[in-house]
Design a protein around this motif. Sequence first.
Motif, PDB file in Angstrom:
ATOM      1  N   SER A   1       0.872  -1.278   0.020  1.00  0.00           N
ATOM      2  CA  SER A   1      -0.071   0.049   0.037  1.00  0.00           C
ATOM      3  C   SER A   1       0.884   1.319  -0.138  1.00  0.00           C
TER       4      SER A   1
ATOM      5  N   GLY B   1      -5.179  -1.642  -3.174  1.00  0.00           N
ATOM      6  CA  GLY B   1      -6.282  -2.362  -3.835  1.00  0.00           C
ATOM      7  C   GLY B   1      -5.705  -3.562  -4.788  1.00  0.00           C
TER       8      GLY B   1
ATOM      9  N   ILE C   1     -10.624  -3.241  -7.692  1.00  0.00           N
ATOM     10  CA  ILE C   1     -10.840  -2.494  -6.336  1.00  0.00           C
ATOM     11  C   ILE C   1      -9.771  -1.562  -5.966  1.00  0.00           C
TER      12      ILE C   1
ATOM     13  N   ASN D   1      -8.923   0.618  -2.647  1.00  0.00           N
ATOM     14  CA  ASN D   1      -9.141   0.950  -1.497  1.00  0.00           C
ATOM     15  C   ASN D   1      -8.625   2.162  -0.930  1.00  0.00           C
TER      16      ASN D   1
ATOM     17  N   GLU E   1      -8.025   4.659   2.431  1.00  0.00           N
ATOM     18  CA  GLU E   1      -8.411   4.933   3.936  1.00  0.00           C
ATOM     19  C   GLU E   1      -7.664   6.155   4.369  1.00  0.00           C
TER      20      GLU E   1
ATOM     21  N   ASP F   1     -12.871   4.738   5.465  1.00  0.00           N
ATOM     22  CA  ASP F   1     -12.340   3.583   4.525  1.00  0.00           C
ATOM     23  C   ASP F   1     -13.391   3.104   3.626  1.00  0.00           C
TER      24      ASP F   1
ATOM     25  N   GLY G   1     -13.980   1.078  -0.451  1.00  0.00           N
ATOM     26  CA  GLY G   1     -13.432   0.506  -1.541  1.00  0.00           C
ATOM     27  C   GLY G   1     -14.207   0.705  -2.688  1.00  0.00           C
TER      28      GLY G   1
END
Length: 336
Positions: free
Chosen positions: A24, A38, A66, A68, A70, A79, A81
Amino acid sequence: MRKGAKAILTSIILATVSYSTSMSAELKMQNVKLNVKGGITTTEFFETRAKTDGSSSNDLKLSDAILNLEATDGISGADFGLGTITEPTVLSSANNDNTAVIGEKTGIVWGFLYTSPFKNFKVEAGLLPTNVGYELAATYLNPNIVYGFVWNSQPFIYKGARVTYSASENFSLYAEYDKGKELNGNPENHAFAVGSIGSVDGIGYTVTYFDYANYKNLIDFTLSTEYKNFTFAINGDYQWLDKDNDKKGYGIAAYIIPTFGKLSIPLRVEYVKDTNNSGIYGFSKPTYSVTLTPTWKLSYNSKIRIEYSYAYSSDNTAFNGSNHKGTASFQLLFMF
Protein backbone atom coordinates in the motif's frame (compact mmCIF):
# COMPACT_ATOMS: atom_id res chain seq x y z
CA MET A 1 9.83 26.22 -12.99
CA ARG A 2 13.38 26.80 -11.76
CA LYS A 3 15.61 23.75 -11.12
CA GLY A 4 15.91 24.57 -7.43
CA ALA A 5 12.13 24.75 -7.02
CA LYS A 6 11.75 21.49 -8.92
CA ALA A 7 14.24 19.77 -6.62
CA ILE A 8 12.48 21.05 -3.52
CA LEU A 9 9.06 19.96 -4.84
CA THR A 10 10.42 16.52 -5.76
CA SER A 11 11.94 16.12 -2.30
CA ILE A 12 8.62 17.01 -0.66
CA ILE A 13 6.74 14.46 -2.76
CA LEU A 14 9.28 11.71 -2.08
CA ALA A 15 9.25 12.53 1.63
CA THR A 16 5.48 12.35 1.93
CA VAL A 17 4.90 9.10 0.03
CA SER A 18 6.13 5.79 1.49
CA TYR A 19 5.45 2.15 0.58
CA SER A 20 4.79 -0.58 3.13
CA THR A 21 5.28 -4.35 2.89
CA SER A 22 1.50 -4.72 2.44
CA MET A 23 1.90 -3.13 -1.01
CA SER A 24 0.00 0.00 0.00
CA ALA A 25 1.05 3.60 -0.52
CA GLU A 26 0.85 6.11 2.31
CA LEU A 27 0.36 9.79 1.53
CA LYS A 28 0.83 12.17 4.45
CA MET A 29 -1.15 15.40 4.32
CA GLN A 30 -1.77 18.00 6.98
CA ASN A 31 -3.19 16.10 10.01
CA VAL A 32 -4.31 13.22 7.75
CA LYS A 33 -2.76 10.00 6.50
CA LEU A 34 -4.15 8.53 3.29
CA ASN A 35 -3.46 4.84 2.62
CA VAL A 36 -4.05 3.61 -0.92
CA LYS A 37 -4.18 -0.06 -1.88
CA GLY A 38 -6.21 -2.44 -3.99
CA GLY A 39 -6.04 -5.05 -6.69
CA ILE A 40 -7.19 -6.14 -10.11
CA THR A 41 -7.70 -9.67 -11.46
CA THR A 42 -8.71 -11.14 -14.78
CA THR A 43 -9.89 -14.75 -14.78
CA GLU A 44 -10.82 -17.31 -17.40
CA PHE A 45 -13.47 -19.71 -16.05
CA PHE A 46 -14.20 -23.14 -17.56
CA GLU A 47 -17.26 -24.47 -15.74
CA THR A 48 -19.16 -27.74 -16.19
CA ARG A 49 -22.89 -27.98 -15.36
CA ALA A 50 -22.97 -24.19 -15.56
CA LYS A 51 -26.42 -23.87 -17.12
CA THR A 52 -29.83 -25.28 -16.26
CA ASP A 53 -29.68 -27.63 -19.26
CA GLY A 54 -26.45 -29.13 -17.87
CA SER A 55 -24.16 -27.57 -20.46
CA SER A 56 -20.76 -26.01 -19.77
CA SER A 57 -19.52 -22.43 -20.05
CA ASN A 58 -16.24 -20.69 -20.86
CA ASP A 59 -15.91 -17.02 -19.96
CA LEU A 60 -13.18 -14.42 -19.40
CA LYS A 61 -14.00 -11.90 -16.68
CA LEU A 62 -12.64 -8.87 -14.94
CA SER A 63 -13.13 -10.67 -11.63
CA ASP A 64 -11.93 -7.85 -9.34
CA ALA A 65 -11.04 -4.19 -9.75
CA ILE A 66 -10.82 -2.47 -6.36
CA LEU A 67 -9.29 0.83 -5.26
CA ASN A 68 -9.25 0.87 -1.45
CA LEU A 69 -8.72 4.25 0.26
CA GLU A 70 -8.36 4.88 3.97
CA ALA A 71 -7.97 8.37 5.43
CA THR A 72 -7.34 8.90 9.15
CA ASP A 73 -6.22 11.59 11.56
CA GLY A 74 -5.47 9.03 14.27
CA ILE A 75 -8.82 9.42 16.06
CA SER A 76 -11.32 9.26 13.20
CA GLY A 77 -11.26 8.15 9.60
CA ALA A 78 -12.94 6.67 6.57
CA ASP A 79 -12.36 3.45 4.66
CA PHE A 80 -13.97 2.64 1.33
CA GLY A 81 -13.50 0.36 -1.65
CA LEU A 82 -14.42 1.53 -5.15
CA GLY A 83 -14.82 -0.75 -8.14
CA THR A 84 -16.42 -4.07 -8.96
CA ILE A 85 -16.28 -7.72 -7.87
CA THR A 86 -17.83 -10.88 -9.32
CA GLU A 87 -17.88 -13.17 -6.25
CA PRO A 88 -17.27 -16.45 -8.16
CA THR A 89 -18.13 -19.54 -6.08
CA VAL A 90 -17.96 -23.31 -6.24
CA LEU A 91 -21.62 -23.10 -7.25
CA SER A 92 -21.17 -20.56 -10.04
CA SER A 93 -18.25 -18.72 -11.57
CA ALA A 94 -20.52 -15.74 -12.32
CA ASN A 95 -22.49 -15.15 -9.14
CA ASN A 96 -22.98 -11.44 -9.74
CA ASP A 97 -21.55 -11.09 -13.24
CA ASN A 98 -19.29 -8.10 -12.54
CA THR A 99 -21.83 -6.44 -10.27
CA ALA A 100 -20.74 -4.44 -7.24
CA VAL A 101 -22.53 -5.05 -3.96
CA ILE A 102 -24.67 -1.95 -4.40
CA GLY A 103 -26.20 -3.45 -7.54
CA GLU A 104 -24.42 -1.35 -10.17
CA LYS A 105 -21.69 -2.34 -12.63
CA THR A 106 -19.20 -0.31 -10.63
CA GLY A 107 -19.57 1.61 -7.39
CA ILE A 108 -18.82 1.64 -3.69
CA VAL A 109 -18.26 -2.01 -2.76
CA TRP A 110 -17.80 -1.11 0.90
CA GLY A 111 -17.46 2.18 2.74
CA PHE A 112 -17.64 3.25 6.37
CA LEU A 113 -16.61 5.93 8.84
CA TYR A 114 -14.91 5.17 12.13
CA THR A 115 -13.85 6.94 15.29
CA SER A 116 -12.23 6.11 18.63
CA PRO A 117 -14.05 8.28 21.19
CA PHE A 118 -12.52 6.43 24.15
CA LYS A 119 -9.31 4.51 24.73
CA ASN A 120 -9.46 0.96 23.30
CA PHE A 121 -12.92 1.59 21.74
CA LYS A 122 -13.67 1.88 18.03
CA VAL A 123 -17.02 2.71 16.41
CA GLU A 124 -17.67 2.00 12.70
CA ALA A 125 -20.78 2.80 10.66
CA GLY A 126 -21.70 2.50 7.00
CA LEU A 127 -21.43 -0.30 4.47
CA LEU A 128 -19.38 -2.80 6.51
CA PRO A 129 -17.43 -5.91 5.47
CA THR A 130 -18.37 -8.75 7.81
CA ASN A 131 -16.13 -10.12 10.55
CA VAL A 132 -17.51 -13.61 9.88
CA GLY A 133 -15.52 -16.22 7.96
CA TYR A 134 -12.01 -16.86 6.67
CA GLU A 135 -12.53 -15.62 3.09
CA LEU A 136 -12.50 -11.88 2.37
CA ALA A 137 -14.22 -9.43 0.05
CA ALA A 138 -12.18 -9.85 -3.16
CA THR A 139 -10.62 -12.92 -4.77
CA TYR A 140 -7.08 -11.48 -4.68
CA LEU A 141 -7.30 -11.37 -0.85
CA ASN A 142 -8.00 -15.12 -0.63
CA PRO A 143 -5.81 -18.20 -1.15
CA ASN A 144 -8.32 -19.64 -3.67
CA ILE A 145 -10.00 -17.98 -6.67
CA VAL A 146 -13.57 -19.23 -6.20
CA TYR A 147 -15.33 -18.88 -2.85
CA GLY A 148 -16.54 -21.99 -1.04
CA PHE A 149 -19.88 -23.40 0.15
CA VAL A 150 -19.28 -22.18 3.71
CA TRP A 151 -18.61 -18.62 2.53
CA ASN A 152 -21.73 -18.74 0.35
CA SER A 153 -24.03 -19.07 3.40
CA GLN A 154 -22.37 -16.34 5.49
CA PRO A 155 -23.05 -12.60 5.72
CA PHE A 156 -20.80 -10.55 3.46
CA ILE A 157 -21.17 -6.74 3.22
CA TYR A 158 -24.09 -4.86 4.75
CA LYS A 159 -25.35 -1.53 6.07
CA GLY A 160 -24.80 -1.30 9.79
CA ALA A 161 -22.70 -0.24 12.76
CA ARG A 162 -20.05 -1.97 14.87
CA VAL A 163 -18.45 -1.24 18.24
CA THR A 164 -15.13 -2.92 19.10
CA TYR A 165 -13.32 -3.02 22.43
CA SER A 166 -9.64 -4.03 22.23
CA ALA A 167 -8.40 -5.21 25.61
CA SER A 168 -4.97 -5.99 24.12
CA GLU A 169 -3.28 -6.71 20.80
CA ASN A 170 -4.39 -10.33 21.12
CA PHE A 171 -7.97 -9.95 22.37
CA SER A 172 -10.95 -7.84 21.29
CA LEU A 173 -14.73 -8.00 21.63
CA TYR A 174 -17.27 -6.52 19.25
CA ALA A 175 -21.02 -6.04 18.82
CA GLU A 176 -22.76 -4.95 15.65
CA TYR A 177 -26.09 -4.25 14.01
CA ASP A 178 -26.96 -5.12 10.40
CA LYS A 179 -29.83 -2.97 9.13
CA GLY A 180 -30.85 -5.57 6.56
CA LYS A 181 -33.10 -4.83 3.60
CA GLU A 182 -36.18 -2.67 3.87
CA LEU A 183 -39.65 -3.90 2.94
CA ASN A 184 -42.52 -1.39 3.08
CA GLY A 185 -40.46 0.85 5.32
CA ASN A 186 -39.61 -1.92 7.80
CA PRO A 187 -36.28 -3.77 8.10
CA GLU A 188 -36.32 -7.30 6.71
CA ASN A 189 -33.86 -9.84 8.13
CA HIS A 190 -31.99 -7.20 10.10
CA ALA A 191 -29.41 -8.79 12.35
CA PHE A 192 -27.38 -8.48 15.53
CA ALA A 193 -23.98 -10.00 16.20
CA VAL A 194 -21.43 -10.35 18.99
CA GLY A 195 -17.98 -11.85 18.73
CA SER A 196 -14.32 -11.93 19.61
CA ILE A 197 -11.10 -11.72 17.60
CA GLY A 198 -7.65 -12.54 18.92
CA SER A 199 -4.86 -15.07 19.22
CA VAL A 200 -3.70 -17.62 21.81
CA ASP A 201 -0.23 -19.21 21.68
CA GLY A 202 0.26 -18.32 18.04
CA ILE A 203 -3.19 -19.49 16.92
CA GLY A 204 -5.42 -16.74 15.55
CA TYR A 205 -9.15 -17.08 16.12
CA THR A 206 -12.52 -15.46 15.52
CA VAL A 207 -15.82 -16.53 17.03
CA THR A 208 -19.19 -14.93 16.25
CA TYR A 209 -22.87 -15.32 17.04
CA PHE A 210 -24.94 -13.73 14.26
CA ASP A 211 -28.74 -13.49 14.69
CA TYR A 212 -30.85 -12.69 11.62
CA ALA A 213 -34.19 -11.47 13.01
CA ASN A 214 -37.11 -13.65 11.88
CA TYR A 215 -34.84 -15.88 9.81
CA LYS A 216 -31.87 -17.81 11.20
CA ASN A 217 -29.00 -17.92 13.68
CA LEU A 218 -25.34 -18.48 12.91
CA ILE A 219 -22.39 -19.50 15.07
CA ASP A 220 -19.12 -19.14 13.18
CA PHE A 221 -15.49 -19.69 14.12
CA THR A 222 -12.10 -19.55 12.43
CA LEU A 223 -8.71 -20.85 13.57
CA SER A 224 -5.43 -20.19 11.78
CA THR A 225 -1.74 -20.68 12.40
CA GLU A 226 1.59 -20.99 10.62
CA TYR A 227 4.26 -23.65 10.99
CA LYS A 228 7.48 -23.33 9.01
CA ASN A 229 6.37 -22.89 5.38
CA PHE A 230 2.77 -24.04 5.98
CA THR A 231 -0.39 -22.08 6.83
CA PHE A 232 -3.31 -23.99 8.36
CA ALA A 233 -6.85 -22.67 8.85
CA ILE A 234 -10.36 -23.91 9.65
CA ASN A 235 -13.69 -22.11 9.22
CA GLY A 236 -16.78 -23.74 10.74
CA ASP A 237 -20.49 -22.75 10.76
CA TYR A 238 -23.51 -24.01 12.66
CA GLN A 239 -26.86 -22.50 11.68
CA TRP A 240 -30.53 -23.01 12.52
CA LEU A 241 -33.82 -21.41 11.47
CA ASP A 242 -35.94 -19.32 13.84
CA LYS A 243 -39.31 -20.75 12.83
CA ASP A 244 -38.23 -24.40 13.02
CA ASN A 245 -35.25 -25.22 15.25
CA ASP A 246 -35.10 -28.72 13.78
CA LYS A 247 -34.08 -27.23 10.44
CA LYS A 248 -30.34 -26.81 10.75
CA GLY A 249 -27.18 -26.78 8.74
CA TYR A 250 -23.49 -27.06 9.45
CA GLY A 251 -20.35 -26.80 7.40
CA ILE A 252 -16.60 -26.81 7.75
CA ALA A 253 -13.82 -25.65 5.44
CA ALA A 254 -10.18 -26.63 6.01
CA TYR A 255 -7.29 -24.77 4.38
CA ILE A 256 -3.69 -25.98 3.93
CA ILE A 257 -1.27 -23.61 2.19
CA PRO A 258 2.31 -24.82 1.66
CA THR A 259 4.77 -22.27 0.27
CA PHE A 260 8.05 -23.05 -1.48
CA GLY A 261 9.78 -19.83 -2.47
CA LYS A 262 7.66 -18.20 -5.18
CA LEU A 263 5.33 -21.21 -5.42
CA SER A 264 2.36 -21.82 -3.10
CA ILE A 265 -0.30 -24.53 -3.44
CA PRO A 266 -3.43 -23.59 -1.44
CA LEU A 267 -5.86 -26.46 -0.83
CA ARG A 268 -9.41 -26.06 0.51
CA VAL A 269 -11.59 -29.03 1.48
CA GLU A 270 -15.24 -28.52 2.50
CA TYR A 271 -18.17 -30.47 3.88
CA VAL A 272 -21.67 -29.02 4.33
CA LYS A 273 -24.96 -30.60 5.39
CA ASP A 274 -28.55 -29.39 5.72
CA THR A 275 -30.97 -31.23 8.02
CA ASN A 276 -34.71 -31.50 7.44
CA ASN A 277 -34.43 -29.55 4.17
CA SER A 278 -33.42 -26.34 5.92
CA GLY A 279 -32.16 -24.79 2.67
CA ILE A 280 -29.27 -23.07 4.48
CA TYR A 281 -26.63 -24.43 2.12
CA GLY A 282 -29.07 -25.30 -0.64
CA PHE A 283 -28.54 -29.06 -0.71
CA SER A 284 -30.87 -31.77 0.55
CA LYS A 285 -27.95 -34.17 1.23
CA PRO A 286 -24.29 -33.93 2.31
CA THR A 287 -22.08 -32.09 -0.18
CA TYR A 288 -18.32 -31.79 -0.56
CA SER A 289 -15.85 -29.62 -2.45
CA VAL A 290 -12.10 -29.74 -3.07
CA THR A 291 -10.25 -26.72 -4.49
CA LEU A 292 -6.56 -26.70 -5.44
CA THR A 293 -4.88 -23.44 -6.52
CA PRO A 294 -1.20 -23.60 -7.58
CA THR A 295 0.07 -20.01 -7.41
CA TRP A 296 3.29 -18.56 -8.81
CA LYS A 297 4.53 -15.18 -7.57
CA LEU A 298 5.68 -13.30 -10.66
CA SER A 299 6.81 -10.22 -8.74
CA TYR A 300 6.27 -8.50 -5.40
CA ASN A 301 2.87 -7.30 -6.62
CA SER A 302 1.74 -9.86 -9.18
CA LYS A 303 0.79 -13.54 -9.28
CA ILE A 304 -0.49 -16.11 -11.72
CA ARG A 305 -2.92 -18.76 -10.46
CA ILE A 306 -4.32 -21.97 -11.92
CA GLU A 307 -7.18 -23.61 -10.09
CA TYR A 308 -9.47 -26.61 -10.23
CA SER A 309 -12.49 -26.89 -7.97
CA TYR A 310 -14.57 -30.07 -7.80
CA ALA A 311 -17.91 -30.39 -6.02
CA TYR A 312 -19.85 -33.58 -5.26
CA SER A 313 -23.24 -34.08 -3.62
CA SER A 314 -25.16 -37.14 -2.46
CA ASP A 315 -28.12 -35.44 -4.15
CA ASN A 316 -28.02 -36.70 -7.74
CA THR A 317 -29.65 -33.53 -9.09
CA ALA A 318 -27.77 -30.92 -7.01
CA PHE A 319 -25.86 -29.35 -9.91
CA ASN A 320 -28.29 -28.80 -12.79
CA GLY A 321 -29.30 -32.45 -12.89
CA SER A 322 -25.98 -33.99 -11.86
CA ASN A 323 -24.32 -34.98 -8.57
CA HIS A 324 -21.01 -33.30 -9.46
CA LYS A 325 -19.46 -30.35 -11.26
CA GLY A 326 -16.04 -28.82 -11.85
CA THR A 327 -14.61 -25.35 -12.39
CA ALA A 328 -11.17 -24.73 -13.87
CA SER A 329 -9.81 -21.19 -13.56
CA PHE A 330 -6.80 -19.28 -14.83
CA GLN A 331 -6.11 -15.91 -13.18
CA LEU A 332 -3.67 -13.02 -13.49
CA LEU A 333 -3.49 -10.91 -10.33
CA PHE A 334 -1.95 -7.55 -9.46
CA MET A 335 -2.06 -5.91 -6.02
CA PHE A 336 -0.88 -2.50 -4.96
